[in-house]
Structures are given as structure tokens and as C-alpha cells.
Design a protein around this motif. Structure first.
Motif, mmCIF file in Angstrom:
data_model
loop_
_atom_site.group_PDB
_atom_site.id
_atom_site.type_symbol
_atom_site.label_atom_id
_atom_site.label_comp_id
_atom_site.label_asym_id
_atom_site.label_seq_id
_atom_site.Cartn_x
_atom_site.Cartn_y
_atom_site.Cartn_z
ATOM 1 N N PHE A 50 8.189 -6.327 2.884
ATOM 2 C CA PHE A 50 8.114 -7.062 4.015
ATOM 3 C C PHE A 50 7.892 -6.177 5.134
ATOM 4 C CE2 PHE A 50 9.119 -8.647 -0.228
ATOM 5 C CZ PHE A 50 9.097 -10.838 0.508
ATOM 6 N N LYS A 51 8.793 -5.220 5.419
ATOM 7 C CA LYS A 51 8.485 -4.790 6.529
ATOM 8 C C LYS A 51 7.259 -4.485 7.265
ATOM 9 C CE LYS A 51 13.201 -2.391 7.016
ATOM 10 N NZ LYS A 51 13.804 -1.615 6.992
ATOM 11 N N LEU A 52 6.020 -3.879 6.170
ATOM 12 C CA LEU A 52 4.858 -3.476 6.009
ATOM 13 C C LEU A 52 3.931 -5.088 6.809
ATOM 14 C CD1 LEU A 52 4.104 -1.470 3.672
ATOM 15 C CD2 LEU A 52 4.191 -0.518 6.171
ATOM 16 N N LEU A 53 4.272 -6.206 6.390
ATOM 17 C CA LEU A 53 3.569 -7.591 6.518
ATOM 18 C C LEU A 53 3.707 -7.898 7.959
ATOM 19 C CD1 LEU A 53 4.706 -9.742 3.804
ATOM 20 C CD2 LEU A 53 2.483 -8.469 3.690
ATOM 21 N N ARG A 54 2.530 -8.211 8.406
ATOM 22 C CA ARG A 54 2.051 -8.917 9.797
ATOM 23 C C ARG A 54 2.936 -10.385 9.425
ATOM 24 N NH1 ARG A 54 -2.572 -7.815 11.675
ATOM 25 N NH2 ARG A 54 -3.754 -6.670 10.235
ATOM 26 N N ASP A 55 3.617 -11.046 10.518
ATOM 27 C CA ASP A 55 3.872 -12.407 10.932
ATOM 28 C C ASP A 55 3.282 -13.803 10.197
ATOM 29 O OD1 ASP A 55 5.881 -11.589 12.249
ATOM 30 O OD2 ASP A 55 4.792 -12.421 13.791
ATOM 31 N N ASN A 56 1.583 -13.605 9.910
ATOM 32 C CA ASN A 56 0.924 -14.229 8.793
ATOM 33 C C ASN A 56 -0.085 -13.225 8.415
ATOM 34 O OD1 ASN A 56 1.881 -16.832 11.295
ATOM 35 N ND2 ASN A 56 0.648 -15.614 12.267
ATOM 36 N N ARG A 57 -0.390 -14.578 7.231
ATOM 37 C CA ARG A 57 -1.252 -14.613 5.728
ATOM 38 C C ARG A 57 -0.814 -13.003 4.938
ATOM 39 N NH1 ARG A 57 -7.484 -14.188 8.009
ATOM 40 N NH2 ARG A 57 -7.178 -12.382 6.837
ATOM 41 N N ARG A 58 0.198 -13.092 4.244
ATOM 42 C CA ARG A 58 1.011 -12.630 4.249
ATOM 43 C C ARG A 58 1.498 -12.212 3.015
ATOM 44 N NH1 ARG A 58 7.088 -11.336 6.454
ATOM 45 N NH2 ARG A 58 7.032 -13.416 5.817
ATOM 46 N N CYS A 59 0.907 -11.392 1.926
ATOM 47 C CA CYS A 59 0.865 -11.122 0.642
ATOM 48 C C CYS A 59 1.691 -9.970 -0.121
ATOM 49 C CB CYS A 59 -0.443 -11.714 -0.106
ATOM 50 S SG CYS A 59 -0.693 -11.471 -1.633
ATOM 51 N N ILE A 60 2.695 -9.440 -1.536
ATOM 52 C CA ILE A 60 2.799 -8.846 -1.525
ATOM 53 C C ILE A 60 2.769 -8.639 -3.330
ATOM 54 C CG2 ILE A 60 5.299 -7.324 -2.112
ATOM 55 C CD1 ILE A 60 6.513 -8.036 -0.048
ATOM 56 N N VAL A 61 1.795 -7.877 -4.424
ATOM 57 C CA VAL A 61 2.130 -7.795 -5.387
ATOM 58 C C VAL A 61 2.373 -6.952 -6.396
ATOM 59 C CG1 VAL A 61 0.561 -8.092 -7.330
ATOM 60 C CG2 VAL A 61 -0.536 -9.067 -4.941
ATOM 61 N N TRP A 62 3.498 -7.098 -6.629
ATOM 62 C CA TRP A 62 3.596 -6.323 -7.941
ATOM 63 C C TRP A 62 3.382 -6.081 -9.582
ATOM 64 C CZ3 TRP A 62 6.079 -9.529 -4.429
ATOM 65 C CH2 TRP A 62 6.907 -8.851 -4.154
ATOM 66 N N HIS A 63 3.337 -4.977 -9.418
ATOM 67 C CA HIS A 63 3.033 -4.677 -10.741
ATOM 68 C C HIS A 63 4.358 -4.328 -11.620
ATOM 69 C CE1 HIS A 63 0.419 -2.109 -14.509
ATOM 70 N NE2 HIS A 63 0.739 -3.376 -13.824
ATOM 71 N N ASP A 64 3.801 -4.251 -13.395
ATOM 72 C CA ASP A 64 4.562 -4.317 -13.639
ATOM 73 C C ASP A 64 5.910 -4.759 -15.004
ATOM 74 O OD1 ASP A 64 3.220 -2.430 -15.537
ATOM 75 O OD2 ASP A 64 3.291 -0.575 -14.171
ATOM 76 N N TYR A 65 5.724 -6.337 -13.913
ATOM 77 C CA TYR A 65 7.122 -6.402 -14.186
ATOM 78 C C TYR A 65 6.742 -7.891 -15.137
ATOM 79 C CZ TYR A 65 10.230 -11.259 -13.297
ATOM 80 O OH TYR A 65 10.562 -11.904 -13.675
ATOM 81 N N ALA A 66 8.093 -7.854 -16.530
ATOM 82 C CA ALA A 66 8.272 -8.427 -17.114
ATOM 83 C C ALA A 66 7.763 -7.288 -18.249
ATOM 84 C CB ALA A 66 7.424 -9.725 -17.274
#
Length: 255
Positions: A199-215
Motif C-alpha cells: 500500500f505504500k508502494l502504490l501511487r494515489d490513483n489507479r491502484r491495484c494489489i494482487v495476492w497469490h495463495d489466498y484460501a
């Protein structure tokens, strides 16, 4: 039927067999690992991103890679948000990296972080049983390192960095990334730290994070569910039929 019989007999002595049994149990909602039940809202991929055509390299992965559906989902997300900078935490062999690069705009930089081989092999006992072969039989980023720019023109936009995500200095990238993909160490502490860093890496707009191996991995699930409960302002969803969790700001989809 044959695969099922193998997985509960001879297969129990192999890592692949145990993984297959885990998938079967997950399909029938049987908890054999005493993992927490996933709490994130499940949604279909088409409700998250645009249905753009994608470019897929190395569709047949190896054990430890994300599966083909997940690879296509990542590629579609890249096509939808058109990021200018992506940061991947957890390179493995680089299969995901090359597909991220291939489906991002020509100006997009892809930074990918993994442990140096020598450190990985010396600290394998801290990483868990499933990471033993990971340490012994691969070099981070070997796929894109061995590909020519003719085979993968996007190779020139991949920047490999080495280090431990728990201690790595991410500050030069703070506020500069449009997308972060997290697939590093799967302990609760690492997932929690990697998520906070993302979340610190993201810029103010157009932000997206994807995690693998959830569930799939209990500690990944626990860390993400806890983060989602504590930060309701960041709605994280679980993509149906995958082990991907995703956070996308409404303004991130370029259309």
C-alpha cells in the motif's frame, strides 16, 4: 478416480500428491489443515476487470507456479489498468514476471524481488518444508534471464532486485507503482509486512494489489482476512475459482 486413489495411498509420500489431496478437500470444502475459513467476498473475474484479450507465455507451469487461470486473470488485470510501473514480491522462476511484462504497456517497468540464491539456500529451514526444493532447484528469474529479446521483447523492461522483503529498502519505489503482485514467503508475518509495504508502494490513483495463495495457505488467509477487517476502506475480494485476492480502486480500470 485413479488419481484420487493414488493421492490417498502412494501419493501421500510425495509433495505433489499431498497438494492434490489438498485441492480435492478444498473443492469439497473439507478443512484438513485447521486453516481459517476464508472470509473475503468472492466475486467473478468479469466483475473486477475488463475482458481484454491477453498474451500468455509458458502456459504449462511447474509446481510452485500459479495456474493458467490465475495467470490469465493477472494478465487481464494488467490489460485493464494499463500500469506504468509494477512491483512483484516473489520472483520464483520468473514465469509470472514475463506474463506481467507482456500484458503491460510498452512504457511499463516491472520490478521483481526475490532472495539471492545463496541466502535462500542458507535460510531454507526458516521458509518451510514446501520451499526446500524451491531453494535447491531454481534461480530466481531464470526464465526471463534465459529468454532473448526476440522471444520476449518486454524483457528489456524487467528489473530484477534481490533481497529479503522483510528488510529490503522499498522507499525508492514508495508512491510510484500502479500495481503490486505479492507471492513471496507465505508466513503470517511476511504476508502482513508485504501487504503494508504494497500500500505504500502504490501511487494515489489507479491502484491495484494482487495476492497469490489466498484460501490455500492458512497464514496467507489469516493475514489478509485480518487486514481486511482492520482496513474496511480497502475492499479486498477473492476471485472465484482461483487463489487470487485483489484490491482495485474504482478509478484504476482504464476502460
Amino acid at each position: 478416480i485413479g488419481l484420487f486413489i493414488w493421492s490417498i495411498t502412494l501419493g501421500t509420500f510425495t509433495r505433489r500428491g499431498r497438494h492434490m489431496m489438498s485441492l480435492i478437500c478444498n473443492h469439497f470444502d473439507v478443512n484438513i489443515h485447521d486453516h481459517p475459513k476464508p472470509m473475503l467476498t468472492v466475486c467473478d473475474l468479469e466483475n473486477i476487470c475488463e475482458n481484454f484479450p491477453v498474451e500468455i507465455h509458458r502456459p504449462h507451469g511447474r509446481y510452485g507456479n500459479i495456474d493458467l487461470l490465475e495467470l490469465c486473470a493477472l494478465a487481464m488485470i494488467c490489460r485493464s489498468i494499463s500500469p506504468n510501473r509494477v512491483f512483484e514480491i516473489g520472483t520464483f522462476d520468473g514465469r509470472t514476471t514475463i506474463n506481467l511484462a507482456a500484458n503491460c504497456p510498452d512504457i511499463c517497468e516491472i520490478f521483481t524481488l526475490d532472495l539471492p540464491v545463496e541466502i535462500l539456500r542458507h535460510t531454507v529451514f526458516e521458509l518451510g518444508v514446501d520451499d526446500v526444493s524451491y531453494a535447491n532447484d531454481h534461480v530466481p528469474g531464470s526464465l526471463f534471464s534465459n529468454m532473448s529479446e526476440v522471444e520476449l521483447p518486454a524483457k528489456q523492461r524487467i528489473r530484477q532486485v534481490l533481497g529479503d522483503s522483510a528488510t529490503f529498502d522499498f522507499s525508492p519505489w514508495f508512491g510510484t507503482c500502479d500495481m503490486v503482485f505479492i507471492d513471496g514467503a507465505h508466513t503470517y508475518e511476511y504476508v502482513k509486512n508485504d501487504t503494508e509495504v504494497a500500500f505504500k508502494l502504490l501511487r494515489d490513483n489507479r491502484r491495484c494489489i494482487v495476492w497469490h495463495d489466498y484460501a490455500k495457505h492458512g497464514e496467507v488467509t489469516k493475514a489478509l482476512d485480518e487486514f481486511a477487517r482492520m482496513h474496511v476502506e480497502y475492499p479486498i475480494r477473492h476471485i472465484a475459482g482461483t487463489t487470487l485476492a485483489v484490491y482495485i480502486e474504482p478509478g484504476a480500470i482504464s476502460g
